[in-house]
Design a protein around this motif. Structure first.
Motif, mmCIF file in Angstrom:
data_model
loop_
_atom_site.group_PDB
_atom_site.id
_atom_site.type_symbol
_atom_site.label_atom_id
_atom_site.label_comp_id
_atom_site.label_asym_id
_atom_site.label_seq_id
_atom_site.Cartn_x
_atom_site.Cartn_y
_atom_site.Cartn_z
ATOM 1 N N VAL A 78 0.809 -1.083 0.058
ATOM 2 C CA VAL A 78 -0.130 0.052 -0.028
ATOM 3 C C VAL A 78 0.811 1.280 0.012
ATOM 4 C CG1 VAL A 78 -1.768 1.360 1.689
ATOM 5 C CG2 VAL A 78 -1.966 -1.083 0.967
ATOM 6 N N ALA A 79 2.019 1.426 0.658
ATOM 7 C CA ALA A 79 2.874 2.282 1.113
ATOM 8 C C ALA A 79 3.382 2.550 -0.395
ATOM 9 C CB ALA A 79 3.887 2.014 1.723
ATOM 10 N N GLU A 80 3.816 1.661 -1.301
ATOM 11 C CA GLU A 80 4.383 1.849 -2.642
ATOM 12 C C GLU A 80 3.364 2.287 -3.510
ATOM 13 O OE1 GLU A 80 6.428 -1.809 -3.733
ATOM 14 O OE2 GLU A 80 6.330 -1.197 -5.671
ATOM 15 N N LEU A 81 2.196 2.122 -3.508
ATOM 16 C CA LEU A 81 1.011 2.534 -4.216
ATOM 17 C C LEU A 81 0.878 3.711 -3.973
ATOM 18 C CD1 LEU A 81 -1.498 -0.576 -4.208
ATOM 19 C CD2 LEU A 81 -0.408 0.609 -6.276
ATOM 20 N N LEU A 82 0.738 4.182 -2.613
ATOM 21 C CA LEU A 82 0.347 5.526 -2.382
ATOM 22 C C LEU A 82 1.337 6.481 -2.843
ATOM 23 C CD1 LEU A 82 -1.286 5.113 1.204
ATOM 24 C CD2 LEU A 82 -2.436 5.806 -1.125
ATOM 25 N N GLN A 83 2.733 6.069 -2.518
ATOM 26 C CA GLN A 83 3.965 6.681 -2.978
ATOM 27 C C GLN A 83 3.747 7.016 -4.537
ATOM 28 O OE1 GLN A 83 6.197 7.016 -0.841
ATOM 29 N NE2 GLN A 83 8.039 7.378 -1.734
ATOM 30 N N HIS A 84 3.484 5.969 -5.337
ATOM 31 C CA HIS A 84 3.256 6.112 -6.904
ATOM 32 C C HIS A 84 2.258 7.300 -7.100
ATOM 33 C CE1 HIS A 84 4.188 4.643 -10.657
ATOM 34 N NE2 HIS A 84 2.768 4.710 -11.090
ATOM 35 N N HIS A 85 1.010 7.111 -6.358
ATOM 36 C CA HIS A 85 -0.157 8.004 -6.812
ATOM 37 C C HIS A 85 0.157 9.359 -6.192
ATOM 38 C CE1 HIS A 85 -2.615 5.033 -8.817
ATOM 39 N NE2 HIS A 85 -2.259 4.196 -8.051
ATOM 40 N N SER A 86 0.874 9.580 -5.003
ATOM 41 C CA SER A 86 0.537 11.111 -4.584
ATOM 42 C C SER A 86 1.751 11.606 -4.790
ATOM 43 C CB SER A 86 0.544 10.799 -2.990
ATOM 44 O OG SER A 86 1.635 10.339 -2.708
ATOM 45 N N ASN A 87 2.717 11.059 -5.935
ATOM 46 C CA ASN A 87 3.757 12.209 -6.485
ATOM 47 C C ASN A 87 4.683 12.562 -5.262
ATOM 48 O OD1 ASN A 87 2.785 11.468 -8.989
ATOM 49 N ND2 ASN A 87 1.371 13.229 -9.022
ATOM 50 N N GLY A 88 4.911 11.644 -4.267
ATOM 51 C CA GLY A 88 5.804 12.189 -3.069
ATOM 52 C C GLY A 88 5.021 13.067 -2.125
ATOM 53 N N LYS A 89 3.811 13.397 -2.401
ATOM 54 C CA LYS A 89 3.074 14.489 -1.312
ATOM 55 C C LYS A 89 2.830 13.463 -0.159
ATOM 56 C CE LYS A 89 -0.303 16.171 -3.648
ATOM 57 N NZ LYS A 89 -0.369 16.758 -4.990
ATOM 58 N N PRO A 90 2.936 13.911 1.223
ATOM 59 C CA PRO A 90 2.525 12.911 2.382
ATOM 60 C C PRO A 90 0.860 12.769 2.192
ATOM 61 C CG PRO A 90 3.049 15.303 3.261
ATOM 62 C CD PRO A 90 3.312 15.186 1.563
ATOM 63 N N VAL A 91 0.731 11.458 2.964
ATOM 64 C CA VAL A 91 -0.677 10.833 2.904
ATOM 65 C C VAL A 91 -0.943 10.978 4.381
ATOM 66 C CG1 VAL A 91 -1.959 9.109 2.115
ATOM 67 C CG2 VAL A 91 -0.258 9.716 0.882
ATOM 68 N N ASP A 92 -2.135 11.210 4.483
ATOM 69 C CA ASP A 92 -2.516 11.159 6.032
ATOM 70 C C ASP A 92 -2.894 9.861 6.415
ATOM 71 O OD1 ASP A 92 -5.682 12.694 5.266
ATOM 72 O OD2 ASP A 92 -5.303 10.361 5.353
ATOM 73 N N SER A 93 -2.966 9.456 7.791
ATOM 74 C CA SER A 93 -3.341 8.070 8.173
ATOM 75 C C SER A 93 -4.545 7.575 8.058
ATOM 76 C CB SER A 93 -2.830 8.018 9.738
ATOM 77 O OG SER A 93 -3.880 8.775 10.419
ATOM 78 N N GLN A 94 -5.723 8.446 7.838
ATOM 79 C CA GLN A 94 -6.899 7.859 7.465
ATOM 80 C C GLN A 94 -6.865 7.420 6.234
ATOM 81 O OE1 GLN A 94 -10.230 9.146 9.234
ATOM 82 N NE2 GLN A 94 -11.481 8.552 7.543
ATOM 83 N N ARG A 95 -6.370 8.183 5.377
ATOM 84 C CA ARG A 95 -6.364 7.631 3.677
ATOM 85 C C ARG A 95 -5.518 6.493 3.610
ATOM 86 N NH1 ARG A 95 -4.159 10.135 -1.307
ATOM 87 N NH2 ARG A 95 -4.954 8.340 -2.770
#
Lengths: 408, 295
Positions: A351-368
């Motif tokens: 999931v971390a890898e996927l989110l990294q990929h999608h958010s283009n480096g922007k930090p993701v909140d814990s809920q998401r």
């Protein structure tokens, strides 16, 4: 050339006489079901024109042999009969404690038994089969619904051609016998499964096995798993191959591979792991049998030879299981927790890898992150379910296709 | 009526367990006494006396009694001189066969580091070149520095001042792995945990599946030797010929499932206060095992 030689049955136990003029190699069978043949003597032509090996007769085309054969009651897979009073009482005492639901046997010692009693090796193997039928009866009375046995290892192909042929012939006879008593099997609800690399066996044996497995597939009172042409390393490799097939088909991803998924791809995926593994004849090794499945099973090594196995030996093994029950259960629970944790970690990493990929480096909140994790997990589980369905279909078709050829 | 029967059987079962535990205690008490008496007559008498009640499956105990260590073996004391090592070596040579890799499976709670270190040092002194230590909680893995210290200490005790000459390669999951092609001439001690078992196989499976995903190979290429090779690439653990299990639990508890296909399992009741004779007895029993390899 491979026509069966039928013996017209005389009375049970009395010799019957026959002759046949065609030459060739034929298996010796009795026309009446449930009767087994032992060749007593062959006469009526030159000695060197006839040879006999492993229950088959071979003779020159011009020979006219007289064959005297003895018929005796064939050994069935199912033995009826109650336990004796003492056995019943002991069984009830044992049943007051935790009972194994799946017992595995390494039926070792047939050849040593044959040597000890000055019998033919083949006879030792037949006595071994007889003991198997009896053990199934005891397990039924002890409410043990599932039994797995190690009948033939891939390593056993290394034995002499004579012995291997003899074992294959014994297997043919036993599976044919099984098909003959299918009504009895239905009555007792016995489901037969055969585990192993079956394509290593002669085709006619594969077809017999397929028919036996296919006809009993819906029975659910007790389960007998016969490991034939089996080794654990081949089984594990096959499971990995099936997962790779699933990846190639696009059903699952490489990251979906886990310990749980591998277990679901083994030949034994329809059974729970054995609670108890018993090896007879005094050897203290596993010989490539169920290595993955018995990692947290109770292992009992007994020095009795398999054809001499008794109800009391079985009780002794079950008692050992009961003594070890708590500590093994604890170890199993620990392992399961550890497994669940590892799966969670793996999912998180994906999931971390996927989110990294999608958010283009922007930090993701814990809920998401949490939502993404739940979503990913449910998608993975769905993929795995579909893959396992496809795998089951593939395996069922293997057996049903073999059966179709047989009935043609 | 039925519940009364069930209750009665339940009580009888509990009684049976108590009897078994009492029998075990008696057996181990007698076992210790026999070792100290060392008289054959006492041995025979005890076997005969206990045989009927020991029918409840303690083949290991019986084996220990029947194939006990030689009367000639003198016990190794804590502070022995340098002669200890040469004697161990000669004991090793007198054995019919020695495993290349011995696995020490500790199936007991709260392991005792000095005792395990003792066993490791004796194994190496006898001539076994690869010794692995395992427990299913991964305790040895977590405390591997403590284990290493104990081993070094016991080595000094056994071998005297020369102990430091006999260097040992100590491997655990965290340490740097040498290339698998390098054959170490030094004896190796390896600490194993459950992750070295099924999880390692799963890693190899993931590796293979990823390469199939990347179209580097087809699923049809996968066979037993490929899996075997890949498993040994990351952690080159040879197949153990012998596993000595310490503790009352009759299970492998997840020990290296792939590697133990032909391993002989010999059980000893406990690793606490274990003596050199106990270990030697186990090695002698291993020497008597005959493998037919399917034939």
């Amino acid at each position: 050339m491979n026509e069966a030689l039928y013996v017209f049955p005389g009375q049970r136990g009395r010799p019957s006489v026959l002759f046949q003029s065609r030459g060739g190699l034929v298996p010796c069978r009795s026309r009446e079901p449930g009767l087994q043949l032992t060749v007593k003597s062959i006469s009526g032509c030159k000695c060197n024109a006839i040879s006999s090996k492993n229950g088959t007769l071979m003779w020159e085309p011009d020979a006219f042999p007289f064959v005297k054969a003895k018929t005796c009651t064939d050994m069935s897979w199912i033995k009826e009969g109650e336990l004796s009073l003492l056995e019943k009482i002991s069984a009830n005492i044992l049943k007051a404690g935790p009972m194994p639901k799946h017992v595995a046997f390494i039926m070792d010692g047939n050849r040593r038994f044959a040597r000890k009693k000055n019998m033919e090796r083949q006879e030792g193997h037949m006595q071994g089969f007889n003991k198997l039928a009896e053990t199934l009866r005891w397990c039924k009375h002890l409410n043990i619904p599932e039994v797995t046995v190690y009948a033939f290892s891939i390593e056993n192909f290394k034995r002499t051609e004579d012995e291997v042929d003899g074992l294959m012939e014994l297997a043919r006879q036993k599976f044919e016998r099984l098909l003959e008593e299918h009504e009895n099997l239905e009555k007792h609800g016995v489901c037969i499964r055969v585990l192993g690399d079956l394509n290593m066996l002669p085709l006619d044996l594969q077809q017999l096995i397929a028919k036996a497995v296919f006809t009993t597939r819906n029975h659910n009172k007790c389960f007998v798993n016969v490991c034939f042409a089996y080794t654990s390393r081949y089984e594990i490799t096959n499971a990995v191959r099936e997962m790779a097939w699933g990846v190639e088909q696009g059903l699952i991803k490489g990251s979906d591979v886990s310990e749980a998924l591998l277990s679901e791809c083994l030949y034994s995926n329809n059974s729970p792991n054995p609670d108890l593994l018993i090896r007879t004849s005094g050897e203290v090794r596993l010989s490539d049998f169920l290595l993955w499945q018995t990692s947290h099973s109770c292992l009992v090594f007994q020095s009795v030879l398999w054809p001499e196995y008794s109800f009391w030996n079985l009780c002794e093994a079950i008692l050992q299981y009961q003594l070890n029950h708590k500590s093994i259960q604890k170890a199993r629970d620990l392992h399961r927790e550890h497994q669940a944790l590892q799966q969670l970690e793996a999912d998180r990493a994906c999931v971390a890898e996927l989110l990294q990929h999608h958010s283009n480096g922007k930090p993701v909140d814990s809920q998401r992150r949490q939502e993404a994790l739940l979503h990913y997990t449910s998608c993975r589980e769905e993929r795995v379910r579909d893959f396992l369905k496809a795998l089951k279909h593939k395996r069922d078709s293997f057996f049903s296709d073999l059966c179709k050829v047989l009935s043609l | 009526m039925r519940t009364r029967m069930a209750l009665m059987y339940s009580l009888l079962w509990r009684l049976l367990l108590i009897l078994v535990h009492v029998n075990r205690a008696l057996f181990s008490w007698l076992h210790v006494r026999i070792q100290s008496w060392k008289g054959r007559l006492w041995e025979r008498a005890a076997t005969v006396l206990l045989l009927p009640i020991s029918l409840v499956g303690f083949p290991d105990f019986q084996n220990n009694l029947n194939h006990g260590p030689d009367a000639n073996v003198k016990p190794i004391t804590e502070k022995s001189t340098g002669g200890g090592r040469s004697r161990c070596l000669s004991d090793g040579k007198s054995l019919k066969k020695i495993p290349v890799h011995i696995g020490l499976l500790v199936a007991e709670e709260e392991p005792s580091y000095p005792d395990i270190a003792n066993v490791v040092v004796w194994c190496m002194a006898v001539g076994i070149s690869y010794v692995s230590v395992y427990d299913n909680h991964g305790v040895f893995q977590k405390n591997n520095s403590r284990l290493l210290e104990e081993i070094k200490r016991q080595q000094q005790d056994l071998l005297g001042v020369d102990g430091s000459m006999h260097s040992v390669e100590f491997l655990s999951s965290g340490s740097d792995q040498h290339q698998h092609n390098v054959v170490s001439c030094r004896p190796t001690v390896r600490v194993l945990s459950p992750d070295d078992g099924k999880q390692s196989i799963v890693h190899v499976a993931q590796q293979l599946c990823r390469s199939v995903e990347n179209k580097e190979r087809s699923f049809k290429d996968i066979n037993v030797s490929m899996l075997d090779l890949l498993l040994r690439e990351s952690k080159n653990i040879p197949d153990p010929e012998l596993v000595v299990k310490f503790g009352p639990v009759n299970s492998t508890l997840g020990f290296l499932p792939w590697h133990i296909r032909l391993t002989e399992f010999i059980s000893l009741p406990s690793h606490r206060n274990i003596s050199y004779e106990d270990l030697l007895g186990a090695l002698q029993r291993y020497g008597a095992c005959q493998q037919r390899l399917g034939q």
